[in-house]
Write a protein that holds these residues in place. Structure first.
Motif, PDB file in Angstrom:
ATOM      1  N   GLY A  44       0.812  -1.201   0.000  1.00 29.45           N
ATOM      2  CA  GLY A  44       0.000   0.000   0.000  1.00 29.45           C
ATOM      3  C   GLY A  44       0.846   1.252   0.000  1.00 29.45           C
ATOM      4  N   VAL A  45       0.364   2.264  -0.672  1.00 26.70           N
ATOM      5  CA  VAL A  45       1.066   3.541  -0.778  1.00 26.70           C
ATOM      6  C   VAL A  45       0.286   4.641  -0.068  1.00 26.70           C
ATOM      7  CG1 VAL A  45       1.857   5.311  -2.386  1.00 26.70           C
ATOM      8  CG2 VAL A  45       2.183   2.883  -2.933  1.00 26.70           C
ATOM      9  N   ALA A  46      -0.998   4.777  -0.414  1.00 25.44           N
ATOM     10  CA  ALA A  46      -1.846   5.803   0.178  1.00 25.44           C
ATOM     11  C   ALA A  46      -3.291   5.356   0.058  1.00 25.44           C
ATOM     12  CB  ALA A  46      -1.644   7.146  -0.533  1.00 25.44           C
ATOM     13  N   ARG A  47      -4.129   5.808   0.990  1.00 21.95           N
ATOM     14  CA  ARG A  47      -5.529   5.429   0.939  1.00 21.95           C
ATOM     15  C   ARG A  47      -6.378   6.619   1.348  1.00 21.95           C
ATOM     16  NH1 ARG A  47      -3.900   2.153   5.851  1.00 21.95           N
ATOM     17  NH2 ARG A  47      -4.908   3.186   7.615  1.00 21.95           N
ATOM     18  N   ILE A  48      -7.648   6.602   0.929  1.00 26.27           N
ATOM     19  CA  ILE A  48      -8.551   7.710   1.205  1.00 26.27           C
ATOM     20  C   ILE A  48      -9.955   7.174   1.429  1.00 26.27           C
ATOM     21  CG2 ILE A  48      -8.945   8.095  -1.279  1.00 26.27           C
ATOM     22  CD1 ILE A  48      -9.108  11.120  -0.641  1.00 26.27           C
ATOM     23  N   TYR A  49     -10.619   7.698   2.454  1.00 32.23           N
ATOM     24  CA  TYR A  49     -12.040   7.464   2.620  1.00 32.23           C
ATOM     25  C   TYR A  49     -12.728   8.439   1.664  1.00 32.23           C
ATOM     26  CZ  TYR A  49     -11.288   4.803   6.929  1.00 32.23           C
ATOM     27  OH  TYR A  49     -10.915   3.869   7.847  1.00 32.23           O
ATOM     28  N   THR A  50     -13.449   7.939   0.686  1.00 35.91           N
ATOM     29  CA  THR A  50     -13.968   8.817  -0.351  1.00 35.91           C
ATOM     30  C   THR A  50     -15.072   9.730   0.157  1.00 35.91           C
ATOM     31  OG1 THR A  50     -15.387   7.012  -1.094  1.00 35.91           O
ATOM     32  CG2 THR A  50     -13.302   7.299  -2.232  1.00 35.91           C
ATOM     33  N   GLY A  51     -15.741   9.364   1.242  1.00 30.16           N
ATOM     34  CA  GLY A  51     -16.766  10.231   1.784  1.00 30.16           C
ATOM     35  C   GLY A  51     -16.198  11.420   2.537  1.00 30.16           C
ATOM     36  N   SER A  52     -15.290  11.148   3.473  1.00 29.57           N
ATOM     37  CA  SER A  52     -14.736  12.199   4.320  1.00 29.57           C
ATOM     38  C   SER A  52     -13.499  12.855   3.725  1.00 29.57           C
ATOM     39  CB  SER A  52     -14.374  11.632   5.691  1.00 29.57           C
ATOM     40  OG  SER A  52     -13.281  10.728   5.584  1.00 29.57           O
ATOM     41  N   GLY A  53     -12.810  12.147   2.840  1.00 26.96           N
ATOM     42  CA  GLY A  53     -11.551  12.661   2.305  1.00 26.96           C
ATOM     43  C   GLY A  53     -10.358  12.408   3.205  1.00 26.96           C
ATOM     44  N   SER A  54     -10.565  11.679   4.283  1.00 22.89           N
ATOM     45  CA  SER A  54      -9.462  11.383   5.202  1.00 22.89           C
ATOM     46  C   SER A  54      -8.437  10.477   4.514  1.00 22.89           C
ATOM     47  CB  SER A  54     -10.012  10.696   6.453  1.00 22.89           C
ATOM     48  OG  SER A  54      -8.969  10.324   7.317  1.00 22.89           O
ATOM     49  N   THR A  55      -7.164  10.805   4.707  1.00 23.26           N
ATOM     50  CA  THR A  55      -6.095  10.090   4.005  1.00 23.26           C
ATOM     51  C   THR A  55      -5.073   9.507   4.974  1.00 23.26           C
ATOM     52  OG1 THR A  55      -4.800  12.120   3.767  1.00 23.26           O
ATOM     53  CG2 THR A  55      -6.310  11.573   1.978  1.00 23.26           C
ATOM     54  N   THR A  56      -4.388   8.472   4.505  1.00 25.48           N
ATOM     55  CA  THR A  56      -3.291   7.848   5.243  1.00 25.48           C
ATOM     56  C   THR A  56      -2.212   7.471   4.247  1.00 25.48           C
ATOM     57  OG1 THR A  56      -4.863   6.924   6.832  1.00 25.48           O
ATOM     58  CG2 THR A  56      -2.636   6.022   6.857  1.00 25.48           C
ATOM     59  N   TYR A  57      -0.962   7.597   4.695  1.00 24.37           N
ATOM     60  CA  TYR A  57       0.165   7.285   3.820  1.00 24.37           C
ATOM     61  C   TYR A  57       1.085   6.243   4.461  1.00 24.37           C
ATOM     62  CZ  TYR A  57      -1.295  11.476   1.403  1.00 24.37           C
ATOM     63  OH  TYR A  57      -2.032  12.407   0.724  1.00 24.37           O
ATOM     64  N   ALA A  58       1.676   5.426   3.617  1.00 24.51           N
ATOM     65  CA  ALA A  58       2.726   4.538   4.088  1.00 24.51           C
ATOM     66  C   ALA A  58       3.947   5.387   4.436  1.00 24.51           C
ATOM     67  CB  ALA A  58       3.071   3.528   3.008  1.00 24.51           C
ATOM     68  N   ASP A  59       4.704   4.917   5.417  1.00 19.19           N
ATOM     69  CA  ASP A  59       5.860   5.696   5.887  1.00 19.19           C
ATOM     70  C   ASP A  59       6.847   5.994   4.761  1.00 19.19           C
ATOM     71  OD1 ASP A  59       6.088   4.146   9.198  1.00 19.19           O
ATOM     72  OD2 ASP A  59       4.883   5.815   8.439  1.00 19.19           O
ATOM     73  N   TYR A  60       6.991   5.057   3.816  1.00 12.98           N
ATOM     74  CA  TYR A  60       8.022   5.215   2.799  1.00 12.98           C
ATOM     75  C   TYR A  60       7.662   6.240   1.728  1.00 12.98           C
ATOM     76  CZ  TYR A  60       5.087   1.143   1.717  1.00 12.98           C
ATOM     77  OH  TYR A  60       4.038   0.279   1.582  1.00 12.98           O
ATOM     78  N   VAL A  61       6.446   6.787   1.750  1.00 12.24           N
ATOM     79  CA  VAL A  61       6.083   7.825   0.793  1.00 12.24           C
ATOM     80  C   VAL A  61       5.581   9.093   1.480  1.00 12.24           C
ATOM     81  CG1 VAL A  61       5.484   6.106  -0.953  1.00 12.24           C
ATOM     82  CG2 VAL A  61       3.670   7.111   0.489  1.00 12.24           C
ATOM     83  N   LYS A  62       5.494   9.056   2.797  1.00  8.57           N
ATOM     84  CA  LYS A  62       4.956  10.205   3.527  1.00  8.57           C
ATOM     85  C   LYS A  62       5.785  11.453   3.233  1.00  8.57           C
ATOM     86  CE  LYS A  62       3.302   8.903   7.361  1.00  8.57           C
ATOM     87  NZ  LYS A  62       3.125   8.442   8.764  1.00  8.57           N
ATOM     88  N   ASP A  63       5.103  12.552   3.056  1.00  8.77           N
ATOM     89  CA  ASP A  63       5.707  13.860   2.760  1.00  8.77           C
ATOM     90  C   ASP A  63       6.234  13.965   1.336  1.00  8.77           C
ATOM     91  OD1 ASP A  63       7.129  13.871   6.072  1.00  8.77           O
ATOM     92  OD2 ASP A  63       5.217  14.696   5.392  1.00  8.77           O
ATOM     93  N   ARG A  64       6.103  12.915   0.539  1.00 10.40           N
ATOM     94  CA  ARG A  64       6.502  12.967  -0.868  1.00 10.40           C
ATOM     95  C   ARG A  64       5.307  12.763  -1.797  1.00 10.40           C
ATOM     96  NH1 ARG A  64       9.812   9.255  -3.037  1.00 10.40           N
ATOM     97  NH2 ARG A  64       9.218   7.582  -1.594  1.00 10.40           N
TER      98      ARG A  64
END
Length: 122
Positions: A44-64
């Motif tokens: 996994g790289v990044a994910r989003i709840y499509t309703g709220s727009g809340s996002t999460t990133y894997a550590d290896y891509v965070k801030d990039r």
């Protein structure tokens, strides 16, 4: 049914940027970007709840990397900056239609795009 079509991959030098797009048809609850390099497991790289727009990133891509959605265009994006050779992989968008949680487990996603190749040279 959900249909996903990725685009935007390509070749870039280290430090460069690419933006991936995923055209979406149908309702989704969660969407995510995954990647798979040759000989490695899908991650996994990044994910989003499509309703709220809340996002999460894997550590290896965070801030990039940045995941975003344009509901009017029904498109999911992955903006990738400061690319590294280790980011080289086939990138996939994925979707699921129910919750409650969005995870980075590939088996929890029902719908997948065909993938788009990203190659980063040093």
């Amino acid at each position: 049914q959900v249909q996903l079509v990725e685009s935007g991959g390509g070749s870039v030098q280290a430090g460069g940027s690419l933006r991936l797009s995923c055209a979406v048809s149908g309702y989704t609850y969660c969407m995510a970007w995954f990647r798979q390099a040759p000989g490695k497991e899908r991650e996994g790289v990044a994910r989003i709840y499509t309703g709220s727009g809340s996002t999460t990133y894997a550590d290896y891509v965070k801030d990039r990397f940045t995941i975003s959605q344009d509901n009017a265009k029904r498109t999911l994006y992955l903006q990738m900056n400061s690319l590294k050779p280790e980011d080289t992989a086939m990138y996939y968008c994925a979707a699921r239609r129910s919750g409650p949680f969005c995870t980075f487990r590939p088996e929890s996603y029902t719908f997948w795009g065909q993938g788009t190749q990203v190659t980063v040279s040093s």
